[in-house]
Design an enzyme around this catalytic site. Sequence first.
Site, PDB file in Angstrom:
ATOM      1  N   GLY A 155      33.574  -6.485   2.488  1.00 53.30           N
ATOM      2  CA  GLY A 155      34.558  -7.435   3.012  1.00 53.30           C
ATOM      3  C   GLY A 155      35.965  -7.057   2.605  1.00 53.30           C
ATOM      4  O   GLY A 155      36.735  -7.888   2.108  1.00 53.30           O
ATOM      5  N   ALA A 156      36.324  -5.806   2.839  1.00 54.13           N
ATOM      6  CA  ALA A 156      37.639  -5.320   2.384  1.00 54.13           C
ATOM      7  C   ALA A 156      38.640  -5.202   3.528  1.00 54.13           C
ATOM      8  O   ALA A 156      39.709  -4.632   3.357  1.00 54.13           O
ATOM      9  CB  ALA A 156      37.483  -3.980   1.668  1.00 54.13           C
ATOM     10  N   SER A 157      38.298  -5.755   4.692  1.00 55.45           N
ATOM     11  CA  SER A 157      39.243  -5.686   5.811  1.00 55.45           C
ATOM     12  C   SER A 157      40.339  -6.732   5.681  1.00 55.45           C
ATOM     13  O   SER A 157      41.399  -6.593   6.287  1.00 55.45           O
ATOM     14  CB  SER A 157      38.496  -5.880   7.140  1.00 55.45           C
ATOM     15  OG  SER A 157      37.686  -7.036   7.093  1.00 55.45           O
ATOM     16  N   VAL A 210      26.642  -7.061   5.612  1.00 57.89           N
ATOM     17  CA  VAL A 210      25.951  -7.045   4.310  1.00 57.89           C
ATOM     18  C   VAL A 210      24.659  -7.874   4.328  1.00 57.89           C
ATOM     19  O   VAL A 210      23.828  -7.732   3.429  1.00 57.89           O
ATOM     20  CB  VAL A 210      26.867  -7.499   3.142  1.00 57.89           C
ATOM     21  CG1 VAL A 210      28.022  -6.552   2.943  1.00 57.89           C
ATOM     22  CG2 VAL A 210      27.330  -8.938   3.325  1.00 57.89           C
ATOM     23  N   SER A 245      32.752 -18.266  -7.134  1.00 58.82           N
ATOM     24  CA  SER A 245      33.759 -19.269  -6.763  1.00 58.82           C
ATOM     25  C   SER A 245      33.655 -20.426  -7.751  1.00 58.82           C
ATOM     26  O   SER A 245      32.589 -20.637  -8.346  1.00 58.82           O
ATOM     27  CB  SER A 245      33.458 -19.781  -5.355  1.00 58.82           C
ATOM     28  OG  SER A 245      34.221 -20.938  -5.082  1.00 58.82           O
ATOM     29  N   TYR A 273      27.250 -23.099   0.690  1.00 59.57           N
ATOM     30  CA  TYR A 273      28.184 -22.111   0.123  1.00 59.57           C
ATOM     31  C   TYR A 273      28.099 -22.160  -1.409  1.00 59.57           C
ATOM     32  O   TYR A 273      27.922 -21.129  -2.073  1.00 59.57           O
ATOM     33  CB  TYR A 273      29.606 -22.429   0.598  1.00 59.57           C
ATOM     34  CG  TYR A 273      30.686 -21.582  -0.035  1.00 59.57           C
ATOM     35  CD1 TYR A 273      30.960 -20.299   0.435  1.00 59.57           C
ATOM     36  CD2 TYR A 273      31.452 -22.060  -1.106  1.00 59.57           C
ATOM     37  CE1 TYR A 273      31.966 -19.514  -0.136  1.00 59.57           C
ATOM     38  CE2 TYR A 273      32.449 -21.288  -1.681  1.00 59.57           C
ATOM     39  CZ  TYR A 273      32.710 -20.020  -1.192  1.00 59.57           C
ATOM     40  OH  TYR A 273      33.696 -19.254  -1.766  1.00 59.57           O
ATOM     41  N   LYS A 279      27.033 -19.324  -4.292  1.00 59.15           N
ATOM     42  CA  LYS A 279      27.971 -18.864  -5.325  1.00 59.15           C
ATOM     43  C   LYS A 279      27.424 -19.147  -6.729  1.00 59.15           C
ATOM     44  O   LYS A 279      27.677 -18.401  -7.668  1.00 59.15           O
ATOM     45  CB  LYS A 279      29.340 -19.519  -5.122  1.00 59.15           C
ATOM     46  CG  LYS A 279      30.028 -19.078  -3.832  1.00 59.15           C
ATOM     47  CD  LYS A 279      30.260 -17.562  -3.812  1.00 59.15           C
ATOM     48  CE  LYS A 279      30.985 -17.082  -2.580  1.00 59.15           C
ATOM     49  NZ  LYS A 279      31.268 -15.643  -2.601  1.00 59.15           N
TER      50      LYS A 279
HETATM   51  P1  NAP Z   1      38.416 -13.766   4.050  1.00 54.63           P
HETATM   52  O1  NAP Z   1      39.891 -13.605   3.999  1.00 54.63           O
HETATM   53  O2  NAP Z   1      37.815 -14.696   5.036  1.00 54.63           O
HETATM   54  O3  NAP Z   1      37.743 -12.319   4.209  1.00 54.63           O
HETATM   55  C1  NAP Z   1      36.347 -12.230   4.261  1.00 54.63           C
HETATM   56  C2  NAP Z   1      35.936 -10.777   4.300  1.00 54.63           C
HETATM   57  O4  NAP Z   1      34.506 -10.719   4.274  1.00 54.63           O
HETATM   58  C3  NAP Z   1      36.399 -10.070   5.571  1.00 54.63           C
HETATM   59  O5  NAP Z   1      36.788  -8.770   5.235  1.00 54.63           O
HETATM   60  C4  NAP Z   1      35.127 -10.058   6.429  1.00 54.63           C
HETATM   61  O6  NAP Z   1      35.045  -8.902   7.280  1.00 54.63           O
HETATM   62  C5  NAP Z   1      34.062  -9.938   5.352  1.00 54.63           C
HETATM   63  N1  NAP Z   1      32.727 -10.377   5.780  1.00 54.63           N
HETATM   64  C6  NAP Z   1      32.303 -11.622   6.115  1.00 54.63           C
HETATM   65  N2  NAP Z   1      30.990 -11.598   6.418  1.00 54.63           N
HETATM   66  C7  NAP Z   1      30.577 -10.314   6.282  1.00 54.63           C
HETATM   67  C8  NAP Z   1      29.351  -9.656   6.440  1.00 54.63           C
HETATM   68  N3  NAP Z   1      28.230 -10.316   6.812  1.00 54.63           N
HETATM   69  N4  NAP Z   1      29.293  -8.320   6.209  1.00 54.63           N
HETATM   70  C9  NAP Z   1      30.392  -7.633   5.818  1.00 54.63           C
HETATM   71  N5  NAP Z   1      31.593  -8.195   5.651  1.00 54.63           N
HETATM   72  C10 NAP Z   1      31.680  -9.534   5.883  1.00 54.63           C
HETATM   73  O7  NAP Z   1      37.856 -14.260   2.623  1.00 54.63           O
HETATM   74  P2  NAP Z   1      38.487 -14.155   1.152  1.00 54.63           P
HETATM   75  O8  NAP Z   1      39.201 -15.414   0.872  1.00 54.63           O
HETATM   76  O9  NAP Z   1      39.151 -12.857   0.929  1.00 54.63           O
HETATM   77  O10 NAP Z   1      37.120 -14.226   0.318  1.00 54.63           O
HETATM   78  C11 NAP Z   1      36.559 -13.114  -0.341  1.00 54.63           C
HETATM   79  C12 NAP Z   1      35.503 -13.625  -1.311  1.00 54.63           C
HETATM   80  O11 NAP Z   1      36.118 -14.521  -2.243  1.00 54.63           O
HETATM   81  C13 NAP Z   1      34.391 -14.417  -0.632  1.00 54.63           C
HETATM   82  O12 NAP Z   1      33.162 -14.098  -1.217  1.00 54.63           O
HETATM   83  C14 NAP Z   1      34.761 -15.852  -0.912  1.00 54.63           C
HETATM   84  O13 NAP Z   1      33.646 -16.711  -0.917  1.00 54.63           O
HETATM   85  C15 NAP Z   1      35.395 -15.732  -2.291  1.00 54.63           C
HETATM   86  N6  NAP Z   1      36.287 -16.854  -2.600  1.00 54.63           N
HETATM   87  C16 NAP Z   1      37.374 -17.131  -1.823  1.00 54.63           C
HETATM   88  C17 NAP Z   1      38.156 -18.241  -2.143  1.00 54.63           C
HETATM   89  C18 NAP Z   1      39.354 -18.627  -1.327  1.00 54.63           C
HETATM   90  O14 NAP Z   1      39.942 -19.708  -1.575  1.00 54.63           O
HETATM   91  N7  NAP Z   1      39.791 -17.829  -0.365  1.00 54.63           N
HETATM   92  C19 NAP Z   1      37.836 -19.031  -3.258  1.00 54.63           C
HETATM   93  C20 NAP Z   1      36.731 -18.690  -4.018  1.00 54.63           C
HETATM   94  C21 NAP Z   1      35.954 -17.599  -3.690  1.00 54.63           C
HETATM   95  P3  NAP Z   1      35.521  -8.888   8.838  1.00 54.63           P
HETATM   96  O15 NAP Z   1      36.804  -9.644   8.918  1.00 54.63           O
HETATM   97  O16 NAP Z   1      35.658  -7.434   9.120  1.00 54.63           O
HETATM   98  O17 NAP Z   1      34.416  -9.499   9.603  1.00 54.63           O
END
Ligand code: NAP
Length: 251
Positions: free
Chosen positions: A13-15, A65, A143, A156, A160
Amino acid sequence: MFNFKGKTVIITGASRGIGAAAAVLFGRFGANVIVNYKNNADKAAEIVGQITKNGGQGRIFRADVGKQSECRQMVEYAVSEFGRVDILVCNAGIWNEAAIEDMTDTILDEMIDANLKGCFYCAGAAVPHMKKQKSGNIVFISSTAGQRGEAYHSHYAATKGALISLTKSLASELAPSGIMVNCVAPGWVDTDMSHEALVSADGPKYLSLIPLGRAATAEEIAWPILFMSSPYASFITGEILNVNGGAVLVG
Ligand code: NAP
């Protein structure tokens, strides 16, 4: 400062968001980075562009994934491109809303596949290489929801929370092989995942519960990921590093 020269890092998920920020930082400190994505090939390519501009090496790799075969292919691709796998950051995730009475198999499977099974699949594929190397670092992204729960996001939160026990289990299982397993647990982070909620009518309520008074940037989560993957954390394994502006004070 950090030096990841010669190290291969796979970030799921690095995009976008946290994964993208971590990929750019790892690249800045010399790592060879596999930028995994599912849907956003252009954004993943942009991240590789940023890594290359900073003098690092990056490759994009599409894998859902939630599919074991695709996770295995990604790890084999990393090895074929860079010869080894040193660091695995299991970051890919989704955050959907659903009340308990509305949770169908489809909703549950989508969440569990992306957020939990993906971590098992990627770790399972990377560990044999790390064992051969007698070293490795795995960082799971949990999280605050995994520790305090989250209304209307119980599926969710459950995934986590499971990552926390997965971290602790693998830390003791893999320590004899020289593999460190840790977890970073963010609170609110301003990314695509949460932006809409943060700017909604409820946004001020969420922010009021954060002693620092704001959400984190993606980079503020990426730095702790780098730390947990670095030699500066050489005696830390099985640890949950909470990065939440003081919002949820748990050990
Ligand atoms: P984000 O901006 O929505 O980005 C999510 C990333 O995950 C995107 O690169 C997406 O790829 C990828 N992804 C989703 N489903 C996938 C799959 N089945 N296979 C491969 N890639 C997948 O989310 P973020 O906020 O950066 O979150 C990253 C992590 O931090 C997550 O695990 C999230 O639960 C955790 N987190 C986030 C927050 C928050 O407030 N944002 C808080 C706590 C924890 P594509 O776009 O290419 O599909």
